[in-house]
Write a protein that holds these residues in place. Structure first.
Motif, short mmCIF file in Angstrom:
data_model
loop_
_atom_site.label_atom_id
_atom_site.label_comp_id
_atom_site.label_asym_id
_atom_site.label_seq_id
_atom_site.Cartn_x
_atom_site.Cartn_y
_atom_site.Cartn_z
N LYS A 1 -49.63 44.45 -108.91
CA LYS A 1 -49.90 45.68 -108.15
C LYS A 1 -48.69 46.03 -107.27
O LYS A 1 -48.39 47.18 -107.01
CB LYS A 1 -51.14 45.47 -107.26
CG LYS A 1 -52.44 45.39 -108.05
CD LYS A 1 -53.61 44.84 -107.28
CE LYS A 1 -53.79 45.31 -105.90
NZ LYS A 1 -54.99 44.74 -105.23
N LYS A 2 -48.00 44.95 -106.86
CA LYS A 2 -46.82 45.13 -106.00
C LYS A 2 -45.84 44.02 -106.35
O LYS A 2 -46.26 42.87 -106.50
CB LYS A 2 -47.27 45.03 -104.53
CG LYS A 2 -46.20 45.34 -103.53
CD LYS A 2 -46.78 45.51 -102.13
CE LYS A 2 -47.22 44.18 -101.54
NZ LYS A 2 -47.53 44.30 -100.09
N SER A 3 -44.56 44.31 -106.45
CA SER A 3 -43.60 43.28 -106.85
C SER A 3 -43.28 42.35 -105.68
O SER A 3 -43.41 42.73 -104.52
CB SER A 3 -42.31 43.93 -107.35
OG SER A 3 -41.47 42.93 -107.90
N ALA A 4 -42.93 41.12 -106.00
CA ALA A 4 -42.49 40.13 -104.99
C ALA A 4 -41.65 39.10 -105.74
O ALA A 4 -41.94 38.81 -106.90
CB ALA A 4 -43.68 39.46 -104.32
N PRO A 5 -40.62 38.54 -105.11
CA PRO A 5 -39.79 37.53 -105.79
C PRO A 5 -40.65 36.38 -106.34
O PRO A 5 -41.48 35.84 -105.60
CB PRO A 5 -38.85 37.04 -104.68
CG PRO A 5 -38.79 38.18 -103.71
CD PRO A 5 -40.16 38.83 -103.74
N GLY A 6 -40.47 36.07 -107.63
CA GLY A 6 -41.26 35.00 -108.24
C GLY A 6 -42.61 35.47 -108.75
O GLY A 6 -43.33 34.68 -109.38
N PHE A 7 -42.96 36.71 -108.46
CA PHE A 7 -44.13 37.36 -109.06
C PHE A 7 -45.41 36.61 -108.69
O PHE A 7 -45.59 36.28 -107.52
CB PHE A 7 -43.88 37.52 -110.58
CG PHE A 7 -42.44 37.91 -110.83
CD1 PHE A 7 -41.56 37.05 -111.49
CD2 PHE A 7 -41.92 39.10 -110.30
CE1 PHE A 7 -40.22 37.38 -111.64
CE2 PHE A 7 -40.58 39.42 -110.46
CZ PHE A 7 -39.73 38.55 -111.13
N ILE A 8 -46.29 36.24 -109.64
CA ILE A 8 -47.48 35.46 -109.29
C ILE A 8 -47.23 33.99 -109.63
O ILE A 8 -47.28 33.11 -108.79
CB ILE A 8 -48.74 35.96 -110.04
CG1 ILE A 8 -48.99 37.44 -109.80
CG2 ILE A 8 -49.97 35.12 -109.65
CD1 ILE A 8 -50.09 38.03 -110.68
N GLY A 9 -46.93 33.76 -110.91
CA GLY A 9 -46.85 32.39 -111.42
C GLY A 9 -45.82 31.54 -110.70
O GLY A 9 -46.12 30.43 -110.26
#
Ligand SMILES: NC(=O)C1=CN([C@@H]2O[C@H](COP(=O)(O)OP(=O)(O)OC[C@H]3O[C@@H](n4cnc5c(N)ncnc54)[C@H](O)[C@@H]3O)[C@@H](O)[C@H]2O)C=CC1
Ligand SMILES: O=C(O)[C@@H](O)C(=O)[C@H](O)[C@@H](O)CO
Length: 317
Positions: free
Chosen positions: A186-194
């Protein structure tokens, strides 16, 4: 494979992830061209590709005729102009931003047809990946896989501020057609989810070792024989709902203040990298790999994922 969406895929980077992706796309009947830096790296990738298919045959998931049929879909090149007619390009080069930027500059100069430039980056967000681009910034997306992506179904997709929404839907469709399980953030972040989850765990695993609580082998035993297998059939939120959030509340209160929140690369990783102990590829990392059965290790890498294999591989074109 619904080939209406994509006729030709380019893969830049012939290492672990690029070659596994080539096994996936060629195995789904897609004309796949890999760009290698030199002939030695091309040959190494071809050998790894063949080994992936030998494993699939050994597992009786496909036969030799099907493997030969898939291999026909893969070609290699050393030149970007061979990627000019690709509908989608996976960027699978080394996790260094300046190298990825060089690759995108080449793509912008050569690949006018490309509809999606898919970085497999483990952590960089699209706005950083695309920061030096001038022409195709709106076509860049992260499609982060887990190693090896021809066996591990999950992909996590993240867009940047300039990514065209059609690029996300195109990439999702292509990955679904490749029998993957793509999740769009829904929103990007470094490293994503996993990788945010995996590296939070990794930071604490390193802290447990560095503070003398346990050795790497014992931490690995804990992960393999305690809670990790659980998450192949139930989710973490399911598990903690099942256990009761009142209990969870009390345990959070006790443990959270003691967890490590270091912001830099932990010493135990930094010192090994500085001394060239990079892990299996140099023979020594946290383990001395000369003392381990590497073929058994490679078997164990794939073992949890054979059950997900569901490709429809034609016997012949
Ligand atoms: N290894 C893993 O478990 C995973 C890696 N990734 C990501 O995949 C990407 C590739 O990682 P690996 O396959 O592990 O690395 P690798 O070291 O196995 O392969 C990197 C490849 O990039 C190529 N390369 C380097 N500079 C290049 C250039 N200028 N032009 C063309 N090719 C170039 C190298 O020849 C090599 O084939 C990285 O962004 C990494 O973060 C993502 C998920 C899992
Ligand atoms: O674990 C994976 O396969 C991926 O999440 C990765 O990106 C790699 O592990 C990477 O983090 C390097 O360890």
């Amino acid at each position: 494979m619904n080939r209406e969406n994509v006729k030709k895929i380019g893969i830049i980077g012939t290492g672990m992830i690029g070659t596994s992706l080539a096994a996936l796309t060629a195995g789904h009947g897609i004309d796949t061209v890999m760009l290698a830096v030199n002939e030695d790296l091309r040959a190494a990738s071809q050998k790894q590709f063949d080994s992936f298919y030998a494993d699939l045959v050994a597992q009786k998931l496909i036969n030799n005729a099907q493997a030969a049929n898939c291999a026909k879909n893969l070609s290699y090149t050393l030149a970007y102009n061979e990627l000019a007619d690709c509908d989608l390009i996976f960027e699978c080069v080394v996790e260094r931003l300046e190298v990825k930027h060089e690759v995108y500059t080449q793509i912008e100069a050569t690949c006018s047809k490309v509809r999606a430039i898919c970085s497999v980056s483990s952590a960089f967000v699209v706005d950083d990946l695309a920061s030096e681009m001038t022409v195709y910034k709106d076509r860049v997306i992260v499609t982060h896989p887990f190693n090896p992506p021809h066996l591990v179904p999950y992909f996590e997709l993240a867009v940047g501020s300039a990514t065209n929404p059609d690029v996300l839907s195109f990439a999702m469709t292509v990955l679904e057609d490749l029998d993957r399980k793509p999740v769009a953030l829904k929103k990007s972040a470094p490293g994503f989810i996993g990788n945010r989850l995996q590296f939070a765990l990794w930071r604490e695993a390193l802290n447990i070792v560095d503070s003398g609580i346990a050795d790497p082998a014992d931490v690995d035993t804990c992960l393999m024989y305690s809670f990790c297998p659980r998450y192949t059939s139930i989710g973490m939120f399911e598990h903690f709902d099942n256990g009761g959030l009142d209990l969870n509340y009390n345990v959070c209160k006790t443990i959270f203040p003691t967890l490590n929140n270091v912001q830099e690369v932990p010493e135990s990783v930094a010192t090994r990298v500085a001394s060239g102990d990079l892990g299996l590829k140099t023979g020594k990392g946290f383990y001395d790999w000369s003392q381990k059965d590497i073929s058994d290790f490679h078997t164990r890498v794939s073992d949890p994922y054979w059950r997900f294999f569901n490709w429809e591989v034609p016997e012949e074109e």
